[in-house]
Structures are given as structure tokens and as C-alpha cells.
Scaffold this motif. Sequence first.
Motif, short mmCIF file in Angstrom:
data_model
loop_
_atom_site.label_atom_id
_atom_site.label_comp_id
_atom_site.label_asym_id
_atom_site.label_seq_id
_atom_site.Cartn_x
_atom_site.Cartn_y
_atom_site.Cartn_z
N ARG A 169 -0.56 -2.67 -1.42
CA ARG A 169 -1.50 -2.69 -0.38
C ARG A 169 -0.99 -2.81 1.15
N GLU A 170 -0.38 -4.11 1.02
CA GLU A 170 0.05 -4.42 2.41
C GLU A 170 1.29 -3.34 3.02
N GLN A 171 1.99 -3.10 2.16
CA GLN A 171 3.26 -2.26 2.44
C GLN A 171 2.63 -0.93 3.04
N GLN A 228 0.85 -1.02 6.22
CA GLN A 228 1.85 -1.09 7.44
C GLN A 228 2.43 0.14 7.47
#
Length: 359
Positions: A242-244, A247
Motif C-alpha cells: 500500500r505505501e509503495q 508513494q
Amino acid sequence: MYAMDITHPAFSGLDLLASAVLLIDDQQLIRYVNASGENLLAISSRSVIGKPLGAICTCSITLQSALDNGLANNWGYTGQNIELKRQDGQVLHLNCTVTPLRPDVAAGVRLLLELQPIEHHLAATREERLIEQQQASRELIRNLAHEIKNPLGGIRGAAQLLEHELSNPSLKEYTQVIIKEADRLQDLMQRLLTPHRTMLPTTVNIHEILERVRSLLTAEFPGSLQIRRDYDTSLPELVGDREQLIQAVLNIARNAAQAMAGEGEIILRTRALRQVTLAKKRYRVAMEIMVVDNGPGIPESIRERMFYPLVSGRDGGSGLGLTIAQNFIQHHHGTIDCISCPGHTAFTLRLPVESASRA
């Protein structure tokens, strides 16, 4: 309107082909379009069955003549670099094959039209070459970042010790410059190394990710920046970090907002894709995420190098945003590309949502 029995044994495998295939009757009405044809012509099979071929695209004189001869004289045809114009105005350059079919193969179907976009082969070759070059560049920069990061810590520590020994306050200004610049370089080195962190995959909804990006940009550029949604809400969830993903999309959208100085329009668009090849693997289902802006466009001088580390078209830019975005998308076995001209820049991210086929 005609109905087509796509379970007929003669055509049961057409939906698995990478090339676009259309089945046409003796009135040049469309009887069947495979999944690749839907993607190539930007159409839905259900909406075009029974319609004339000319209603969904404009054929060149050469191709139209080949279709006419195929029906009238049972002639086959193979042509290269044939132009075909889609409903949305986009001109495609294709290799085309027209194959007459025996009347007893399937009731009503007379011609098989196969379309292969030559841009796809050129893009695949270019993508493979760029990936190899970028991997070499990233490995070089990663090694340099490790070599630079360690001495920076020593420089910063020495500057702090020196600051404690200095009695003249005006001299401490110089040590503060050393400390702040060391911190800035440390941050840059960390960003260079960030793409190599281990993925933390989970089930994610792409629209939740885009809404997160939208809220961050709205807070960063309040008032003047317009962000429009154009979502296909039927898209399935995918497995990813999710974070990648946040970003990656944020870096692209923020670049667009900064290029427009916070004034302009960004469109976040999602679509479903079927039977597509991503990073040399074939997927039955994938999703397409587009970030479109109406800004000044990417300078032509850096378009071929914009995903390289430390390449930036903006004064003060680090040149890492697109590099990190590309890394994260590649971690998800996806692809990222861009078309740009003044007034229209579109980054297209394609991500698989199913396992690669063995074929």
C-alpha cells in the motif's frame, strides 16, 4: 442485432490471443471481438456486436479494399504499417491480416480481421532496453549512496563537536551550515536507497490509494489545483504494498502539480484491461491507472531520461520522484510510461491483478 456463439470450437481460443481479432459477416457487420481487440480499439464487445466496422473505426483505403476483395473474391490479404483511426481520434499503425472463412465454419461469419499494433513491439523493445540501463544506473547510484552516507555521519559529528568547542557565536553559524548540509545530503542518500526496501504486500483497493493521494495533494495545494476523478468502480482489489503504491502515484501527481505551480487540473483515471502483457508476462486481467494533467509538459530534452536518477526538469528538483515511482511499480510486476506535449501529459501505470498465465 446478431448474436455470436463464442463457444464454437473454431473460435474458442481467440480470446486468448495477444493480437486483436474481429469476425465480420458479409455485410461488414461485427460479429465478434476478442479481448485484445477491445483494448486496442477502446470498445466494449457487447456495445459493437452487430454494428458496421466503419462505426467503430475508420479504415484506410488499402484495408477497406482488402475487406471488399475478401468478401467479393475470397482473397486473403496481409499488410504492414496500415493506418486505422479509432472513435476517439487516435490513429493506430498496424500490421493487418484479412482471412476469408468458409461459410460452414460459423454461420454468418465471412472474414477474420487480425490487427497487430507495431507500436507495441517497438515499445516493448524500448522498455526492455531502458529497464536494463536504469537497473545499471540504480545499482551504481546505490553503491555511491552507501559510500557517501558513512562519511557524512562523521562530518556531521565532527561539526557538532567543533561547535561545542567554539566560544565565538558567529563562528557557530558555519558549523550549523555544515550540519544542515550534511543532514540534507543524508536525506538524499536515504531517498536513493529507499526503493530497495522489502515489500509488505496486502490486499489493497486502488481507489482508496488514489483518494489518499488526492487528499494529500489537496492539502498541499489548496484552492487552485483541481483534481478530477474518473474511476472504474468495478475494478477488483489487488495484492500489493500500500505505501509503495501511494508513494508511486503521489510522486507522479505531485510532479504534475509542481510543474503547474499548483494551478491547473489533474485527472485520476482507472480502467480494466484484459489479456495484456506486462514485463514479458501475459495476464488475463490487469488495471490501468492514469495521471493526466494540462500543464506545460515535460521538456523534450529529458523525455527519454526522465526515469533516470537525478534527472529533473524543475529547478531545485532532486530527480528522484519518477525513479522511485518506477521502482515501486516494477516491484509489482507492472509498467509505467508517459506521453507528453504542452497542455497534456499522461502517465500510465499498468498493474496485474492476477497471476501470470503459463502460456
